[in-house]
Design a protein around this motif. Structure first.
Motif, PDB file in Angstrom:
ATOM      1  N   ALA A  10      27.896 -23.554 -10.778  1.00 40.46           N
ATOM      2  CA  ALA A  10      27.048 -23.580 -11.979  1.00 40.46           C
ATOM      3  C   ALA A  10      27.601 -24.581 -12.985  1.00 40.46           C
ATOM      4  O   ALA A  10      26.840 -25.295 -13.656  1.00 40.46           O
ATOM      5  N   ALA A  11      28.911 -24.648 -13.086  1.00 40.04           N
ATOM      6  CA  ALA A  11      29.529 -25.592 -14.016  1.00 40.04           C
ATOM      7  C   ALA A  11      29.180 -27.033 -13.608  1.00 40.04           C
ATOM      8  O   ALA A  11      28.816 -27.861 -14.453  1.00 40.04           O
ATOM      9  N   CYS A 144      25.182 -17.568 -17.008  1.00 39.77           N
ATOM     10  CA  CYS A 144      26.001 -17.577 -18.229  1.00 39.77           C
ATOM     11  C   CYS A 144      26.830 -18.861 -18.339  1.00 39.77           C
ATOM     12  O   CYS A 144      27.001 -19.389 -19.434  1.00 39.77           O
ATOM     13  N   VAL A 145      27.346 -19.335 -17.212  1.00 39.26           N
ATOM     14  CA  VAL A 145      28.157 -20.556 -17.255  1.00 39.26           C
ATOM     15  C   VAL A 145      27.319 -21.725 -17.767  1.00 39.26           C
ATOM     16  O   VAL A 145      27.737 -22.489 -18.638  1.00 39.26           O
ATOM     17  N   MET A 146      26.106 -21.844 -17.225  1.00 36.22           N
ATOM     18  CA  MET A 146      25.225 -22.940 -17.661  1.00 36.22           C
ATOM     19  C   MET A 146      24.933 -22.829 -19.149  1.00 36.22           C
ATOM     20  O   MET A 146      24.988 -23.806 -19.887  1.00 36.22           O
ATOM     21  N   VAL A 174      22.479 -15.901  -4.986  1.00 40.70           N
ATOM     22  CA  VAL A 174      22.403 -16.584  -6.270  1.00 40.70           C
ATOM     23  C   VAL A 174      21.483 -17.783  -6.148  1.00 40.70           C
ATOM     24  O   VAL A 174      21.435 -18.453  -5.128  1.00 40.70           O
ATOM     25  N   GLU A 175      20.716 -17.980  -7.219  1.00 46.11           N
ATOM     26  CA  GLU A 175      19.791 -19.107  -7.254  1.00 46.11           C
ATOM     27  C   GLU A 175      20.154 -19.937  -8.477  1.00 46.11           C
ATOM     28  O   GLU A 175      20.227 -19.394  -9.580  1.00 46.11           O
ATOM     29  N   PHE A 176      20.431 -21.206  -8.280  1.00 42.11           N
ATOM     30  CA  PHE A 176      20.784 -22.051  -9.430  1.00 42.11           C
ATOM     31  C   PHE A 176      19.506 -22.564 -10.076  1.00 42.11           C
ATOM     32  O   PHE A 176      18.819 -23.414  -9.533  1.00 42.11           O
ATOM     33  N   LYS A 177      19.223 -21.972 -11.228  1.00 45.79           N
ATOM     34  CA  LYS A 177      18.000 -22.358 -11.926  1.00 45.79           C
ATOM     35  C   LYS A 177      18.261 -23.657 -12.685  1.00 45.79           C
ATOM     36  O   LYS A 177      19.408 -23.933 -13.038  1.00 45.79           O
ATOM     37  N   PRO A 178      17.191 -24.407 -12.969  1.00 41.05           N
ATOM     38  CA  PRO A 178      17.413 -25.618 -13.785  1.00 41.05           C
ATOM     39  C   PRO A 178      17.978 -25.218 -15.141  1.00 41.05           C
ATOM     40  O   PRO A 178      17.555 -24.205 -15.711  1.00 41.05           O
TER      41      PRO A 178
END
Lengths: 347, 178
Positions: A10-11, A144-146, A174-178
């Motif tokens: 995420a970072a 939260c990281v984003m 987990v899904e990395f959202k924009p």
């Protein structure tokens, strides 16, 4: 994906291109992932000689305007506190991850929530705050990281991800959202080299004169007030008709949700307020709940830390009880349920 | 539907992978899943384990207290987790190396000579797959197809030649409980 890996990825997705760290269980998958990914995205991964060195590298990279992160676990975070205080005073953004283990001391490596005081009430010396996110799932850890990177840049206040060994070690989808980008002010304060055509950028955390230091503190406080007004996040779970309000964050909140469901089956009207940010703390929401709820229970993996903030929010209006286990033990839904049954009998 | 599993054994027996494959299979079937490994000192005491939850609803606590099933690949795991199986639950024991018998009478016990069968297939590393075959078949938590998708993904191209062996081991375990 493991929570630790999700935090690291995420970072990267949030544009973090510098990572400085030093190994410690249970967060090692974060530097491991960063070591693999940073070269792929043109970033820098560096294993420092110590936690102290790592946080000061963060200080430098952030001073140059970069998106930067470090991670550690409880004793390692203690070592970083001096640097964090300097970064806070210099008004630099960065993201720090604490995958908590048990303590005090070198402690154990199992999950705990015993660094709450350190995270929300200081940690290092001086009048400062961090924006502290306490995710309760792998997905939320990534989200939260984003958000932490965006909020930290926006306010020029360091952000802390306060998770425990369980969130770090467990695997969930987990899904990395924009990333939700904020309109960021330009980083015109960054020290990026000077050709003599503009004033020197000074990254500074020393103010000898009382008037100046006082002004800096007041300035910081104004920012913290804004953060408190705008960035407080929480989740309500079955609170509509709740008689008993439980407050719990992170891993503990998941266990409490199970207990709340079981309590409801037994006719006990329990509900949960789950702080997603523990600083700023959802005090207003808890204060509002005193109008309807008859009792409050703080559940933590500590000997009682967040319970103090719950008591402040309740402000004597209703009884506040505490259920906690510590040292790497994890509470069970049955344990929470027993407490709820005791309260119900007493009401 | 919610199914809670503890998979336990010595480090190196593939207990964590076994759990991961159940987790992946659940994910492939659009279920809610969580996988929580032991990473603390108990790993050093011969009971490396993971807690796996496959559920139709979002997973609350990832910690398994009343297990629908326990897979014990060694003796210490049986000692530690037999009591965790809920009444009516299932206990799978690697009877090749676990000499003790299960004490509980209120659960279904499956004694699977998994290590012996794996060695018969020429690779003791597929012990976990024999146990997995038995577990998936007896519980129907996920399908074999989903498990195989996970195995293929895990092995990747470089180890694709091992897919057949893993499937053979899985089927052997499955056959024992049918």
């Amino acid at each position: 994906m493991k929570g630790n890996e999700a935090i690291a990825e995420a970072a990267i997705k949030a544009g973090c291109r510098y990572f400085f760290g030093y190994p410690i269980t249970p967060q090692n998958q974060i530097p491991e992932h960063m070591a693999k990914r940073m070269p792929e995205v043109g970033g820098t991964f560096l294993q420092a000689e110590s936690e102290v060195a790592a946080i000061n590298m963060v200080y430098g990279a952030s001073g140059a305007g970069a998106r930067v992160m470090t991670s550690s676990s409880s004793p390692g975070i203690s070592l970083k506190q001096e640097g964090i205080s300097y970064i806070a005073c210099a008004m630099l953004p960065c993201v720090i991850v604490n995958i908590m283990r048990s303590g005090p001391g070198l402690g154990g490596i199992l999950p705990a929530q015993a660094d709450y005081f350190q995270a929300v009430k200081g940690g290092g010396h001086g009048d400062y705050r961090l924006i502290v996110y306490a995710p309760a799932s792998v997905q939320e850890a990534a989200d939260c990281v984003m958000e932490a990177f965006e909020a930290s840049d926006y306010y020029r206040v360091p952000a802390l991800i306060l998770a425990d060994g369980m969130i770090g070690q467990m695997m969930e989808p987990v899904e990395f959202k924009p990333i939700t980008k904020r309109k960021q002010p330009p980083k015109d304060w960054a020290a990026t080299g000077n050709d003599g055509t503009k004033p020197r950028a000074q990254i500074n955390s020393i103010h000898i004169e009382a008037e100046k230091m006082s002004a800096v503190c007041k300035g910081l406080q104004c920012v913290y007030d804004k953060i408190a007004a705008k960035e407080t996040q929480y989740e309500e779970f079955m609170m509509d008709d709740a008689d008993i309000c439980i407050v719990a964050y992170g891993t503990t909140s998941r266990i409490v949700k199970n207990a709340v469901k079981k309590a409801r089956e037994l006719g006990i009207k329990a509900g949960l307020i789950r702080p997603i940010t523990v600083w700023p703390f959802p005090s207003e929401m808890i204060a509002k709940a005193t109008e309807k709820c008859k009792a409050f229970v703080a559940v933590e993996m500590s000997t009682g830390q967040m319970v103090e903030d719950v008591r402040l929010a309740v402000n004597g209006a209703k009884p506040v009880l505490f259920v906690g286990v510590t040292g790497g033990m994890v509470p069970t839904p049955e344990m929470v349920l027993e407490e709820l049954q005791d309260i119900e009998e007493g009401m | 539907m919610i199914n809670k599993l503890i998979s336990a054994g010595f480090g190196g027996q593939g207990v964590l992978l076994l759990g991961q494959l159940v987790t992946y299979a659940g994910m492939i079937e659009d279920k809610h899943v969580s996988w929580m490994p032991s990473y603390g000192p108990e790993m050093r005491g011969g009971t490396a384990n993971c807690n796996v939850i496959v559920s139709s609803d979002p997973v609350g606590s990832p910690v398994v207290t009343n297990a629908d099933a326990v897979i014990a690949l060694n003796g210490p795991s049986l000692d530690k987790f037999e009591k965790t199986v809920k009444p009516g639950g299932k206990l799978f024991i690697n009877s090749s190396i676990v000499e003790k018998k299960a004490k509980r009478k209120d659960i279904d016990v499956y004694n699977i000579p998994a290590s012996e069968m794996a060695i018969k297939f020429g690779n003791s590393k597929v012990t976990n797959m024999v146990m997995l075959g038995a577990y998936v078949t007896a519980t129907a938590v996920v399908t074999k197809d989903s498990i195989m998708i996970g195995i293929k993904k895990f092995l990747g191209k470089s180890k694709a030649h091992l897919i057949a062996l893993n499937e053979k081991a899985f089927d052997a375990g499955a056959k024992l409980v049918r």
